[in-house]
Design a protein around this motif. Structure first.
Motif, PDB file in Angstrom:
ATOM      1  N   SER B 120       1.026  -1.395   0.018  1.00  0.00           N
ATOM      2  CA  SER B 120       0.073   0.187  -0.070  1.00  0.00           C
ATOM      3  C   SER B 120       1.089   1.315  -0.072  1.00  0.00           C
ATOM      4  N   ALA B 121       1.842   1.107   0.812  1.00  0.00           N
ATOM      5  CA  ALA B 121       2.740   2.321   1.033  1.00  0.00           C
ATOM      6  C   ALA B 121       3.568   2.617  -0.293  1.00  0.00           C
ATOM      7  N   ILE B 216      -1.874  -4.186  11.944  1.00  0.00           N
ATOM      8  CA  ILE B 216      -0.573  -4.165  11.526  1.00  0.00           C
ATOM      9  C   ILE B 216      -0.537  -3.519  10.176  1.00  0.00           C
ATOM     10  N   ALA B 217      -1.371  -3.729   9.253  1.00  0.00           N
ATOM     11  CA  ALA B 217      -1.230  -3.356   7.809  1.00  0.00           C
ATOM     12  C   ALA B 217      -1.366  -1.840   7.873  1.00  0.00           C
ATOM     13  N   ARG B 221       1.835   0.531   6.734  1.00  0.00           N
ATOM     14  CA  ARG B 221       1.723   1.679   5.873  1.00  0.00           C
ATOM     15  C   ARG B 221       2.035   2.952   6.095  1.00  0.00           C
ATOM     16  N   SER B 222       1.551   3.542   7.150  1.00  0.00           N
ATOM     17  CA  SER B 222       1.929   5.180   7.693  1.00  0.00           C
ATOM     18  C   SER B 222       3.244   5.151   8.022  1.00  0.00           C
ATOM     19  N   SER B 223       3.986   4.092   8.673  1.00  0.00           N
ATOM     20  CA  SER B 223       5.159   4.160   8.812  1.00  0.00           C
ATOM     21  C   SER B 223       6.128   4.120   7.758  1.00  0.00           C
ATOM     22  N   MET B 224       5.854   3.359   6.569  1.00  0.00           N
ATOM     23  CA  MET B 224       6.522   3.177   5.624  1.00  0.00           C
ATOM     24  C   MET B 224       6.829   4.402   4.619  1.00  0.00           C
ATOM     25  N   ALA B 255      11.230   1.350   8.822  1.00  0.00           N
ATOM     26  CA  ALA B 255       9.837   1.513   9.358  1.00  0.00           C
ATOM     27  C   ALA B 255       9.285   0.776  10.395  1.00  0.00           C
ATOM     28  N   MET B 256      10.126  -0.549  10.988  1.00  0.00           N
ATOM     29  CA  MET B 256       9.552  -1.557  11.670  1.00  0.00           C
ATOM     30  C   MET B 256       9.461  -1.159  13.063  1.00  0.00           C
ATOM     31  N   ILE B 257       9.936  -0.057  13.615  1.00  0.00           N
ATOM     32  CA  ILE B 257       9.825   0.266  14.955  1.00  0.00           C
ATOM     33  C   ILE B 257       8.524   0.411  15.357  1.00  0.00           C
ATOM     34  N   PRO B 258       7.820   1.181  14.890  1.00  0.00           N
ATOM     35  CA  PRO B 258       6.340   1.192  15.412  1.00  0.00           C
ATOM     36  C   PRO B 258       5.444  -0.151  14.951  1.00  0.00           C
TER      37      PRO B 258
END
Lengths: 325, 334
Positions: B120-121, B216-217, B221-224, B255-258
């Protein structure tokens, strides 16, 4: 071998935003010769960085799009290459250094990893050979204690060191063209001088052509062979560096020169260019500089002048000179 | 790092103490009386009082808490008022089922959630992005019990593909070693039991995975998207890396931390029993156990479970914090 390494013809890069079309680069033509340094100066928002990013086709799309023009590099139009072909140029033949060394390196990988990745990508070496090369280039850019530093993460280095790493990464595959987008803006003054000197030394050592983007005329004077002055997405004057400082023609360039303090001339007050940089969403008709220009006349308000060659390698985009001819 | 872990584990003591005091007070404040539950509504006052006395329910709350605490410090969670079994054993019997269910659901949730978020991102505002995020919105807003019932109806009742309730087919008997059905059936080489317990896992896992997957999705997405706008991504592209490398190697790790935080929180939640899902699918896990215990006002069982949940939550959070260090070298624990 051709003398001209890079030639940009009538490049147009626009950004399609909700508020309207931002003509960040609107008809830029430039030329870089082999082994020479071209400086691009201009205020923020004049299209310097967008021009540079367009060369490597790194414009974020959407909202940006290169809508016209040609960029010939070693005789090949970069805008006609497919994605795979342009990736072979990026980092290998043309590489780039960015303004913000603090944020331009991936924080979760070591600097060694970043450089080795580039070398492996373009030179097909194994990891050990690539590491050797990385150590070598890090030594060349003046990183102390490379054996240890190569496994450092970006956050463990100072801004100046990070910029050296960026330069090492950019030069690791011996590119023929290096684009440095305000490489010293984010650094403090003493470090600025070191980085400029480093780029200058490496340019000679690797016979690399350089495009140096800056708004620091002092840096231009020190490093460049040619200078292009940009205003509102267009090149308004292009000349050899000496000509530009001593015999600038365009009223904007003259204004810029007068706005820098000089040691050899006694001036009461620095001059400023009146007015503001125009909004790229809503450029004035005619010459975009005319509202700030003290020489402006009827034609300036209705017609955008062409970039014309006044003498050998001195081009200017102003009605004052189209009239004279 | 070692000291950090020790420090965090020591911090468990005040946490567990606080949690136990809170839960002890809350359950005693709630209306209802275990003595009446045991004796029946029509029992005489004498019988009820006798039961109260037997379980020490006639003493003041603070004394009851003190008695309970002393017992817990000796490693004994007490006996269930309802079944008279040791609470420790009852939890130990049920936890493996909850654990298997959690692992299975989180496995689906992480894999599918992350991939959907990344796609998505990297294709923001595309049809794919809109469909994934539409589905995710659907996923977070769907009541789990309803989804569970729908799954049972479609795959169990109409299509008859999968069993709809329980942990394993009643027809199969096999030897329990660890309490984990999948593991035990493999250890004893009982393939039939393995297949049956695996089939029983599928529907509850899907029901349970929906909300974490959607969360998670969305967070991926927002973190990516945030990472993809950063300067270093441009550097990676300028190096000549392919878009796939830029996204899956450089952007994803940043992007993985959150995402890991959300995964950890969900893990903790699911491990403390998915109350609704376990109830709908008659899953013999810890979530159903605590619901029954609360209904019966089975004080020791409720206390035991809550203490166990708090413990699991702290441990999962600790693991999450340790995982951060491996993702982001900027994070250090002194």
């Amino acid at each position: 071998m051709m003398k001209t390494l890079l030639e940009i013809k009538n490049l147009k890069t626009h950004f399609f935003t909700h508020e309207g079309v931002v003509k960040a680069v609107d008809g830029v033509s430039l030329k870089v010769d082999r082994g020479k340094t071209l400086g691009i100066v201009g205020e923020s928002g004049s299209g310097k960085s967008v021009t540079a990013l367009s060369i490597l086709r790194l414009i974020p799309q959407p909202p940006g799009k290169i809508i016209g023009g040609e960029i010939y590099f070693e005789g090949q139009d970069l805008l006609k290459l497919d994605n795979k072909e342009i990736r072979k140029i990026r980092g290998k033949k043309i590489s780039m250094i960015f303004q913000e060394p603090m944020t331009s390196l991936d924080p979760v990988f070591t600097i060694g990893h970043e450089i080795i990745e580039t070398i492996q990508l373009h030179q097909g070496l194994n990891k050990k050979e690539a590491r050797e090369k990385a150590l070598e280039i890090l030594k060349i850019v003046g990183i102390p204690d490379v054996e240890k530093r190569i496994d450092s993460y970006p956050h463990e280095l100072s801004g100046g060191m990070r910029q050296r790493v960026m330069i090492a990464m950019a030069l690791s595959c011996h590119p023929t063209l290096l684009i440095a987008d305000e490489p010293t803006t984010a650094l403090d003054v003493t470090i600025q001088a070191q980085i400029i000197k480093l780029i200058n030394d490496l340019k000679k050592r690797f016979h690399t052509s350089v495009i140096l983007i800056t708004h620091d005329l002092g840096v231009i004077a020190e490093m460049c062979d040619y200078v292009a002055v940009m205003y509102a997405g267009q090149v308004v004057e292009y000349a050899e560096v000496f000509t530009l400082f001593e015999k600038s023609l365009h009223p904007y360039t003259q204004g810029l020169s007068k706005s820098i303090p000089r040691l050899n001339k006694e001036v009461e007050k620095l001059q400023v260019i009146p007015g503001m940089v125009p909004n790229l969403l809503n450029l004035p008709p005619g010459c975009p500089f005319h509202p700030r220009c003290s020489y402006n006349f009827e034609k300036c308000r209705s017609e955008n002048p062409e970039l014309i060659e006044i003498e050998d390698s001195h081009l200017v985009k102003c009605h004052l000179f189209t009239e004279k001819r | 790092m070692k000291w950090y872990i020790i420090k965090r584990l020591l911090m468990l003591i005040p946490v567990l103490l606080g949690v136990s005091i809170l839960s002890f007070s809350l359950i005693h404040l709630a209306p209802g009386d275990p003595a009446i539950t045991i004796a029946g509504e029509h029992a005489s006052i004498q019988t009820i009082n006798a039961i109260r006395e037997k379980y020490g329910l006639d003493k003041p709350i603070t004394t009851q808490y003190w008695i309970w605490l002393k017992q817990v410090l000796k490693g004994d969670l007490g006996r269930s008022i309802v079944s008279n079994e040791s609470v420790t054993k009852e939890i130990a019997d049920r936890f493996p089922n909850t654990f298997e269910l959690t692992m299975f659901s989180m496995f689906f949730a992480i894999i599918i959630g992350c991939i959907a978020g990344i796609i998505s991102a990297s294709r923001q505002y595309s049809i794919l992005d809109y469909s994934f995020m539409g589905l995710a919105l659907f996923g977070v807003s769907m009541p789990v019990f309803w989804l569970g019932i729908m799954l049972m109806m479609i795959f169990g009742v109409f299509l008859k593909w999968l069993p709809i309730s329980g942990r394993i087919s009643m027809m199969i008997s096999f030897q329990q070693i660890t309490g984990f059905y999948l593991l035990d059936s493999l250890l004893t080489g009982n393939f039939e039991a393995f297949i049956s317990s695996l089939r029983h896992l599928i529907l509850p896992s899907i029901a349970l995975a929906t909300i974490p997957m959607a969360t998670i999705a969305r967070i991926t997405r927002s973190s990516m998207l945030e990472v993809l706008r950063q300067d270093f991504i441009r550097t990676e592209r300028a190096k000549g890396l392919s878009e796939r490398m830029v996204i899956y190697k450089h952007a994803v790790r940043n992007a993985m931390i959150p995402v890991v935080t959300v995964i950890g929180l969900n893990f903790g939640l699911l491990l403390s029993g998915a109350i609704l899902t376990e109830t709908v699918f008659s899953w013999p896990g810890i979530g159903r156990y605590i619901v029954n215990a609360v209904n019966m006002r089975d004080y020791p069982a409720v206390q035991g479970c809550i203490l166990f949940f708090a413990f699991m939550f702290v441990i999962v959070n600790l693991i999450t914090d340790i995982v951060y260090v491996y993702i982001d070298p900027r994070i250090h624990y002194g």
